[in-house]
Write a protein that holds these residues in place. Structure first.
Motif, PDB file in Angstrom:
ATOM      1  N   THR A 197       0.837  -1.207   0.000  1.00 24.27           N
ATOM      2  CA  THR A 197       0.000   0.000   0.000  1.00 24.27           C
ATOM      3  C   THR A 197       0.865   1.248   0.000  1.00 24.27           C
ATOM      4  OG1 THR A 197      -1.805  -1.126   1.122  1.00 24.27           O
ATOM      5  CG2 THR A 197      -1.779   1.284   1.257  1.00 24.27           C
ATOM      6  N   CYS A 253      -7.425  12.558  -0.897  1.00 29.81           N
ATOM      7  CA  CYS A 253      -8.520  12.027  -1.713  1.00 29.81           C
ATOM      8  C   CYS A 253      -8.055  11.663  -3.120  1.00 29.81           C
ATOM      9  CB  CYS A 253      -9.708  12.982  -1.747  1.00 29.81           C
ATOM     10  SG  CYS A 253      -9.353  14.623  -2.369  1.00 29.81           S
ATOM     11  N   ALA A 289      -6.069   8.432  -2.814  1.00 31.95           N
ATOM     12  CA  ALA A 289      -6.992   7.313  -2.630  1.00 31.95           C
ATOM     13  C   ALA A 289      -7.601   6.894  -3.966  1.00 31.95           C
ATOM     14  CB  ALA A 289      -8.087   7.694  -1.630  1.00 31.95           C
ATOM     15  N   ALA A 316      -6.828   3.335  -5.704  1.00 36.87           N
ATOM     16  CA  ALA A 316      -7.967   2.492  -5.308  1.00 36.87           C
ATOM     17  C   ALA A 316      -7.814   2.007  -3.863  1.00 36.87           C
ATOM     18  CB  ALA A 316      -8.141   1.321  -6.269  1.00 36.87           C
ATOM     19  N   THR A 317      -7.494   2.966  -2.988  1.00 37.46           N
ATOM     20  CA  THR A 317      -7.271   2.682  -1.577  1.00 37.46           C
ATOM     21  C   THR A 317      -8.187   3.578  -0.748  1.00 37.46           C
ATOM     22  OG1 THR A 317      -4.936   2.247  -2.095  1.00 37.46           O
ATOM     23  CG2 THR A 317      -5.471   2.587   0.214  1.00 37.46           C
ATOM     24  N   ALA A 318      -8.704   3.070   0.342  1.00 35.23           N
ATOM     25  CA  ALA A 318      -9.571   3.862   1.217  1.00 35.23           C
ATOM     26  C   ALA A 318      -8.811   5.073   1.766  1.00 35.23           C
ATOM     27  CB  ALA A 318     -10.082   3.002   2.366  1.00 35.23           C
ATOM     28  N   GLU A 319      -9.518   6.194   1.881  1.00 34.31           N
ATOM     29  CA  GLU A 319      -8.882   7.418   2.372  1.00 34.31           C
ATOM     30  C   GLU A 319      -8.280   7.238   3.755  1.00 34.31           C
ATOM     31  OE1 GLU A 319     -10.942  11.168   1.988  1.00 34.31           O
ATOM     32  OE2 GLU A 319     -11.732  10.599   0.018  1.00 34.31           O
ATOM     33  N   ALA A 320      -8.947   6.498   4.631  1.00 37.38           N
ATOM     34  CA  ALA A 320      -8.411   6.268   5.981  1.00 37.38           C
ATOM     35  C   ALA A 320      -7.085   5.510   5.915  1.00 37.38           C
ATOM     36  CB  ALA A 320      -9.424   5.496   6.826  1.00 37.38           C
ATOM     37  N   THR A 321      -7.000   4.549   5.015  1.00 33.72           N
ATOM     38  CA  THR A 321      -5.762   3.783   4.845  1.00 33.72           C
ATOM     39  C   THR A 321      -4.659   4.668   4.296  1.00 33.72           C
ATOM     40  OG1 THR A 321      -7.065   1.786   4.447  1.00 33.72           O
ATOM     41  CG2 THR A 321      -4.767   1.736   3.739  1.00 33.72           C
ATOM     42  N   SER A 375      -4.417   7.945   4.666  1.00 35.59           N
ATOM     43  CA  SER A 375      -4.019   8.861   5.741  1.00 35.59           C
ATOM     44  C   SER A 375      -3.075   8.188   6.725  1.00 35.59           C
ATOM     45  CB  SER A 375      -5.247   9.376   6.489  1.00 35.59           C
ATOM     46  OG  SER A 375      -5.998  10.218   5.657  1.00 35.59           O
ATOM     47  N   GLN A 376      -3.400   6.965   7.102  1.00 40.64           N
ATOM     48  CA  GLN A 376      -2.555   6.224   8.049  1.00 40.64           C
ATOM     49  C   GLN A 376      -1.164   5.978   7.446  1.00 40.64           C
ATOM     50  OE1 GLN A 376      -4.087   2.395   9.104  1.00 40.64           O
ATOM     51  NE2 GLN A 376      -2.676   2.139  10.805  1.00 40.64           N
TER      52      GLN A 376
END
Length: 126
Positions: free
Chosen positions: A47, A64, A67, A71-76, A78-79
């Motif tokens: 990732t 955003c 992401a 194709a990755t979740a925004e929370a992922t 950010s982390q």
């Protein structure tokens, strides 16, 4: 005749003592080695690597856009960016409510380019 007990063993110690001395003299100390391996651990995650290659191509992206591009979740995202930023691999620039991330310097770009080139090279171990 000397017999070698293993395929990776040597029949004698220090076949090339001058090369051994050179390698030992230029070996990184424990602190430097820890910093180097931590960078490889960071980019060793698929990732985070995907995010870094997106930044390599685009130059600068917000969470955003990263992401969407990966194709990755925004929370992922950010982390992952928190870890990459804390390690100095990426930097951020605030513009209003958005933070735009980019690779921190040419060393990171070079590391990504060379690593990818090696991985795609015909003789690379897979």
């Amino acid at each position: 005749m000397t017999t070698v007990t293993g395929l990776d063993g040597c029949a004698t110690s220090h076949v090339h003592p001058e090369k051994v001395a050179l390698a030992a003299a230029h070996a990184p100390d424990e602190g430097e080695l820890a910093r180097v391996t931590s960078v490889f651990k960071l980019i060793g995650d698929p990732t985070r690597a995907r995010l870094l290659y997106a930044l390599l191509e685009a130059g600068e992206l917000c969470v955003c856009d990263l992401a969407a591009a990966t194709a990755t979740a925004e929370a992922t995202v950010s982390q992952a960016l928190r870890l990459l930023r804390a390690s100095g691999v990426v930097t951020g620039r605030r513009e209003g409510r958005n933070i735009f991330y980019r690779l921190s310097d040419a060393h990171v770009r070079l590391l990504l380019d060379v690593t990818r080139e090696h991985a795609l090279h015909d003789g690379a171990v897979r």
